[in-house]
Motif scaffolding. Structure first.
Motif, short mmCIF file in Angstrom:
data_model
loop_
_atom_site.label_atom_id
_atom_site.label_comp_id
_atom_site.label_asym_id
_atom_site.label_seq_id
_atom_site.Cartn_x
_atom_site.Cartn_y
_atom_site.Cartn_z
N UNK A 53 -6.80 -0.69 -27.41
CA UNK A 53 -6.67 -1.90 -26.60
C UNK A 53 -8.02 -2.37 -26.06
N UNK A 54 -8.03 -3.58 -25.51
CA UNK A 54 -9.28 -4.20 -25.04
C UNK A 54 -9.95 -3.39 -23.94
N UNK A 55 -9.17 -2.69 -23.12
CA UNK A 55 -9.77 -1.88 -22.06
C UNK A 55 -10.66 -0.78 -22.64
N UNK A 61 -9.87 -4.72 -30.71
CA UNK A 61 -8.62 -5.44 -30.80
C UNK A 61 -8.82 -6.89 -31.26
N UNK A 62 -9.90 -7.50 -30.82
CA UNK A 62 -10.17 -8.88 -31.27
C UNK A 62 -10.45 -8.90 -32.77
N UNK A 65 -7.12 -8.49 -34.55
CA UNK A 65 -6.29 -9.70 -34.50
C UNK A 65 -6.83 -10.80 -35.43
N UNK A 80 -0.67 -6.10 -35.41
CA UNK A 80 -1.64 -5.22 -34.76
C UNK A 80 -0.89 -4.34 -33.78
N UNK A 81 -1.16 -3.04 -33.81
CA UNK A 81 -0.56 -2.13 -32.84
C UNK A 81 -1.66 -1.43 -32.05
N UNK A 82 -1.73 -1.71 -30.73
CA UNK A 82 -2.75 -1.05 -29.93
C UNK A 82 -2.27 0.32 -29.46
N UNK A 83 -3.19 1.24 -29.33
CA UNK A 83 -2.85 2.57 -28.80
C UNK A 83 -4.10 3.23 -28.23
N UNK A 84 -3.88 4.26 -27.42
CA UNK A 84 -5.00 4.93 -26.76
C UNK A 84 -5.93 5.55 -27.81
N UNK A 512 -11.78 1.38 -15.67
CA UNK A 512 -10.75 0.77 -16.49
C UNK A 512 -11.25 -0.06 -17.66
N UNK A 513 -12.38 -0.74 -17.51
CA UNK A 513 -12.84 -1.61 -18.58
C UNK A 513 -14.36 -1.78 -18.48
N UNK A 515 -16.13 -4.41 -18.00
CA UNK A 515 -16.56 -5.26 -16.89
C UNK A 515 -16.65 -4.46 -15.60
N UNK A 516 -15.69 -3.57 -15.38
CA UNK A 516 -15.72 -2.74 -14.19
C UNK A 516 -16.89 -1.75 -14.25
N UNK B 71 3.55 9.04 -25.08
CA UNK B 71 2.93 8.95 -26.40
C UNK B 71 3.69 9.82 -27.41
N UNK B 156 1.22 -2.37 -24.04
CA UNK B 156 0.00 -2.88 -23.41
C UNK B 156 0.23 -4.32 -23.00
N UNK B 160 -4.76 -6.86 -22.83
CA UNK B 160 -5.20 -5.79 -23.71
C UNK B 160 -4.85 -6.05 -25.16
N UNK B 175 -13.90 -7.20 -10.33
CA UNK B 175 -13.82 -5.99 -11.18
C UNK B 175 -13.45 -4.73 -10.41
N UNK B 178 -9.95 -3.13 -10.30
CA UNK B 178 -9.42 -2.25 -11.34
C UNK B 178 -9.54 -0.79 -10.94
#
Lengths: 656, 279
Positions: A53-55, A61-62, A65, A80-84, A512-513, A515-516, B71, B156, B160, B175, B178
């Motif tokens: 995922x994007x995080x 992910x982009x 897609x 598309x399937x997101x996963x950890x 988390x991401x 940006x953070x 999961x 998600x 995400x 930010x 988060x």
């Protein structure tokens, strides 16, 4: 549904035959029924793209897609399937449960022999990054063998031919080599520009900012607020070494005021001794096992915890745990005699000996250590480690001939190439010999994995410059400098590839991401983003006065991996046509905001790429069906039809 | 420490809201008698309150295991949700303005905490214990259903899954938030939206007990709707999650009322048929 659909026609035919069969029940009819029923009705080609995922990753992910959108335009039912992150690697690398995936290729594949384990068919069924695609091409196998045993122009030609073959048959589709973007603070540490933050040596080369009045030359802030300023520091190759000459010597032994235990009580001073990183990857806080393929991103943290005999410096492999090595042996298969440094110790105080080195290579080859010693009824199944197989496949045999001497016998290969085997982490025998039994959950043995592969290895006992201090799963990890490490003395030697670290602790804080992560660095809660961040954070980094924007070329491309064991990806022609649905230039501009480079070879940027595979405005092997990201669906369909596939209602059909 | 800063900011903000609302909604006379009514109510609902505390504590413990379990056995429904609703959230975000982002960011964090805490305080100061009892039962149901769904489903949020179309507006503008939200939940737990179900629960109960605090009803309904919209506007939840959250809200309010009825009649909380079986 339109009446003319062939599948509907076929279904009606089957039903009709069934009805006739039931009423007539004659032998001829049943035979006819069998014949007709043998023909499966054709379904639309359906492809699932797995990614994170994007995080977890600003681009993956982009990319997935956009690729899925192009595939849909060509009549493929793509999702598309997101996963950890660890789940993606588990499903793709361990369980082989995927059709397509988008991920970054680890950096060990960014050299010709790296491709050996990535693409050789002998690894097609092995778990881990060993040929995760299930790709089998006998010509490629031959070329991979040839480049191991030849030198000079002959090897170069084999590597060229290898890349051409890969580019045509597409075991994976290259999407782009992204730039590694990071934000760093200059008030505590400097020479960020020269340090390669993808390698443990790069971290060791960071110098403290205090102690000299003038900031380092590389500490100027880059105000790239509009995202157009591009700073391309040379982050690969030999930069960690050259940086040591640019910094004033400030070894911990030379500053008696610094003590490991801080008593001054001021938080500022205590934090100043810590290098704080903010990362979006939580895996290192949960698992520090160098063999766990699904928990390792680049092996940076485990690279600080564990030492290897030699280290890759860009100019080849230089001695590290080893004091020296000497190659000998006639014929093509070389042998090497390796002498270890004296007085090496593990973090738990045990001494590191030649026996540990020999044990490590036997463990990597078979984590159950049963080969040769096992009885008939136990079976003789090898369970190789899911990591380091490429490098370990160079080793035929290892023997400890003394406390500090190890003899290596290699397979047929060039000595220079054989030194790659010295870069795997050395593991302590006294810990890992207990881990060769089958893994169990609550006492029940499940599956074929050994404890060595599945243990989270916390706390880890390594011998590296940093030792484990504490962890909070999913939140943080702290490493402490190992002051008995040989590098504190060895760094005075001429040509030693590193210098002692100037920080006492390394803390990893999970956020988390991206940006953070940038915000943590901007707020002085971290010194650097431990993982790379996305192009969208560049303006934010540029605006902050104390932040340095680090942009470096990366050796780890994003790829679209194909499962060549599953139809229709079994067909190289199909994969080749799929690759032509991908517009790399568009991805570089649209997804990466220009912070990436398109490429036709996984070796791009190494000096091993033939002229015809150098990027020149477009992909000359699998050119995009369209322009500026706009797919020409007619041309795509024509190509799939030429490849033997059919369309119905604009849907690409599976072959029978 | 950035996380501590955020917690302090949210704590101070919510406290200010609570004090203001206490004065305006609960009113001076009830505030004066509060020590007595709160004690009486506390005695009356103590078992339910303890049950809620236990559920929340279990939630914290199980959440860590739940992620791993999810999961292992959970179904990854992100793609299905996207197939159902497409780019609804992107449409919601197309109305984004800086002012709206500030507003929805505020209600998502501050408004939400305030909305959940205030009914507990306000109903505790009311002469009867029933509203407080129902709220407590409803919270228990929400968390129970949420936890179960989070184990059964992996999903998600849109930010995400479709970062090309949906911006993480909250985390872009603030930010540090988060750091707080990732402490409270993980990014695979979006179906259903617990923000929506709990806010919806409070709003529905504010309507049901509108005679208790007439001024609270419009505030709760407005805030509840704002929070539901904010989860989509900020790119955190799908419209599907919000719809599912609203269903959970209706169901838990209904279930909580019945449970409170039973308890007030002195019956066991076990369904009557089960009791018959036992006898």
């Amino acid at each position: 549904m339109p009446q003319s659909s062939p599948s509907a026609v076929r279904r009606r035919a089957v039903l009709g035959t069934l009805a006739t069969g039931v009423t007539a029940l004659s032998g001829g009819c049943v035979r006819r029924l069998r014949t007709v029923a043998g023909w499966r009705s054709a379904n639309q080609v359906s492809l699932d793209i797995k990614t994170v995922p994007a995080d977890a990753d600003p681009y993956a992910l982009r990319l997935a897609r956009q690729v899925a959108a192009w595939f849909r335009a060509a009549g493929i039912d793509a999702q598309v399937t997101p996963m950890a992150s660890e789940e993606l690697l588990r499903q793709v690398l361990v369980q082989n449960d995927f059709e397509l995936f988008v991920a970054r290729l680890p950096d060990q594949f960014h050299e010709p022999d790296g491709l050996y384990s990535l693409l050789h068919s002998r690894f097609a069924d092995a778990p881990g990054w060993q040929n995760p695609f299930g790709y089998a091409n006998l010509d490629v196998d031959d070329l991979l063998e040839t480049q191991r045993t030849t030198t000079g122009a002959e090897r170069r030609e084999a590597v060229y031919e290898l890349q051409r073959s890969i580019a045509r048959t597409q075991p994976f589709t290259l999407l782009a080599f992204p730039d590694d973007i990071r934000a760093a603070r200059t008030d505590n540490y400097r020479n960020w520009r020269t340090a390669d933050l993808n390698s443990p040596l790069g971290y060791l080369s960071l110098a403290r900012s205090d102690g000299d009045a003038t900031p380092a030359a590389g500490a100027s802030t880059l105000n790239g607020g509009d995202g157009t300023v591009r700073a391309t520091s040379n982050s690969n190759s030999s930069s960690p070494i050259t940086s040591s000459t640019a910094t004033p010597t400030l070894t911990p032994t030379a500053t008696p005021t610094e003590t490991p235990t801080r008593t001054d009580g001021t938080t500022g001073a205590s934090e100043a001794r810590t290098l704080r990183t903010a990362t979006t990857d939580k895996r290192a806080t949960e698992n520090l096992n160098p063999l766990s393929v699904e928990y390792r991103r680049d092996g940076l943290i485990t690279g600080l915890l564990y030492d290897s005999l030699g280290v890759e410096t860009g100019d080849g492999v230089e001695a590290w745990l080893a004091e020296s090595w000497a190659f000998s042996g006639g014929g093509n298969a070389p042998s090497a005699s390796v002498r270890l440094r004296p007085d090496l110790t593990w973090h738990d105080g045990e001494s590191l000996t030649a026996e540990d080195v020999a044990f490590t290579h036997r463990l990597l080859a078979d984590t159950s250590m049963e080969t040769g010693t096992t009885t008939e009824d136990e079976g003789d199944t090898r369970i190789p480690a899911p990591r380091f197989q490429g490098r370990n496949s160079l080793v035929a045999d290892v023997r400890a001939t003394g406390t500090h001497t190890v003899e290596f016998d290699f397979v047929e290969c060039e000595p220079k190439l054989a030194t790659r085997a010295f870069t795997v982490p050395v593991l302590p025998k006294h810990i890992w010999q207990e881990r060769t039994s089958r893994a169990s959950v609550s006492g029940i043995e499940i599956g074929p994995a050994t404890e060595a592969i599945v243990t989270n290895n916390i706390p880890p006992v390594g011998s590296g410059p940093f030792a484990f201090a504490q962890n909070t799963p999913r939140e943080s990890l702290v490493l402490e400098r190992f002051d008995e490490h040989f590098l504190f003395e060895a760094s005075t030697e001429a040509g030693f590839p590193a210098q002692p670290p100037e920080f006492e602790r390394l803390s990893v804080q999970v956020v988390g991401s991206d940006m953070t992560a940038v915000e943590m660095v901007a707020d002085a809660d971290a010194d650097v983003t431990g993982t790379t961040v996305g192009a969208s954070t560049v303006p934010r980094i540029g605006r902050a006065p104390d932040l340095e924007l680090l942009v470096g070329r990366s050796e780890t491309p994003f790829i679209l991996g194909h499962n060549a064991g599953r139809p229709p990806m079994t067909n190289p022609r199909f994969r080749n046509t799929l690759a032509r649905l991908v517009d790399q230039s568009f991805l570089v501009d649209d997804v990466f905001g220009g912070y990436a480079r398109p490429a036709m070879s996984p070796l791009a940027g190494t000096g091993w790429v033939p002229d015809d595979l150098r990027w020149d405005g477009e992909n000359s092997v699998t050119p995009f069906f369209g322009t500026d990201g706009e797919l020409n669906a007619d041309r795509a369909r024509e190509a799939f039809r030429d490849a033997g596939y059919q369309y119905s209602d604009g849907k690409l059909l599976e072959g029978n | 420490m950035a996380l501590l800063d955020v917690v302090l900011q949210v704590g101070a903000g919510v406290f200010a809201l609570l004090v203001t609302a206490a004065v305006l909604v609960v009113g001076p006379s009830r505030l004066r008698t509060a020590p007595r009514t709160v004690r009486a109510n506390a005695r009356a609902v103590a078992p339910v309150f303890i049950a809620l505390v236990v559920v929340l504590a279990a939630n914290g413990v199980i959440r860590d295991i739940g992620v791993e379990l999810s999961w292992l056995i959970g179904l990854n429904i992100t793609g299905y949700i996207h197939a159902i609703e497409g780019s609804t959230v992107a449409f919601v975000q197309s109305f984004a303005t800086p002012a709206l982002t500030a507003y929805f960011g505020f209600v998502y964090i501050f408004g939400y905490v305030f909305l959940l805490v205030f009914p507990l305080a306000a109903y505790a100061m009311y002469e009867e214990s029933r509203p407080l009892r129902v709220v407590l039962f409803a919270y228990i149901t929400n968390y129970g259903v949420g936890l179960l769904c989070y184990i059964l489903f992996v999903a998600y949020g849109p930010r995400n899954f479709m970062p090309d179309m949906v911006q993480p507006l909250l985390y872009n503008s603030w930010p540090q938030a988060q750091l707080l939200t990732s402490q409270v939940n993980v990014n695979t737990n979006v179906f259903p939206s617990l923000h929506t179900s709990l806010s919806g629960t409070v709003a529905l109960l504010a309507w049901r007990f509108r005679g208790v605090y007439p001024r609270w009803t419009p505030v709760a309904v407005f805030l509840g709707v704002s929070i539901a919209v904010s989860t989509m506007y900020l790119g955190i939840h799908w419209a599907t999650d919000v719809a599912a959250g609203a269903l959970v809200a209706f169901a838990s309010v209904e279930a909580a009322s019945r449970a409170a009825d039973r308890q007030e009649r002195g019956e066991s909380l076990m369904p009557s048929r089960l009791r018959e079986l036992r006898e």
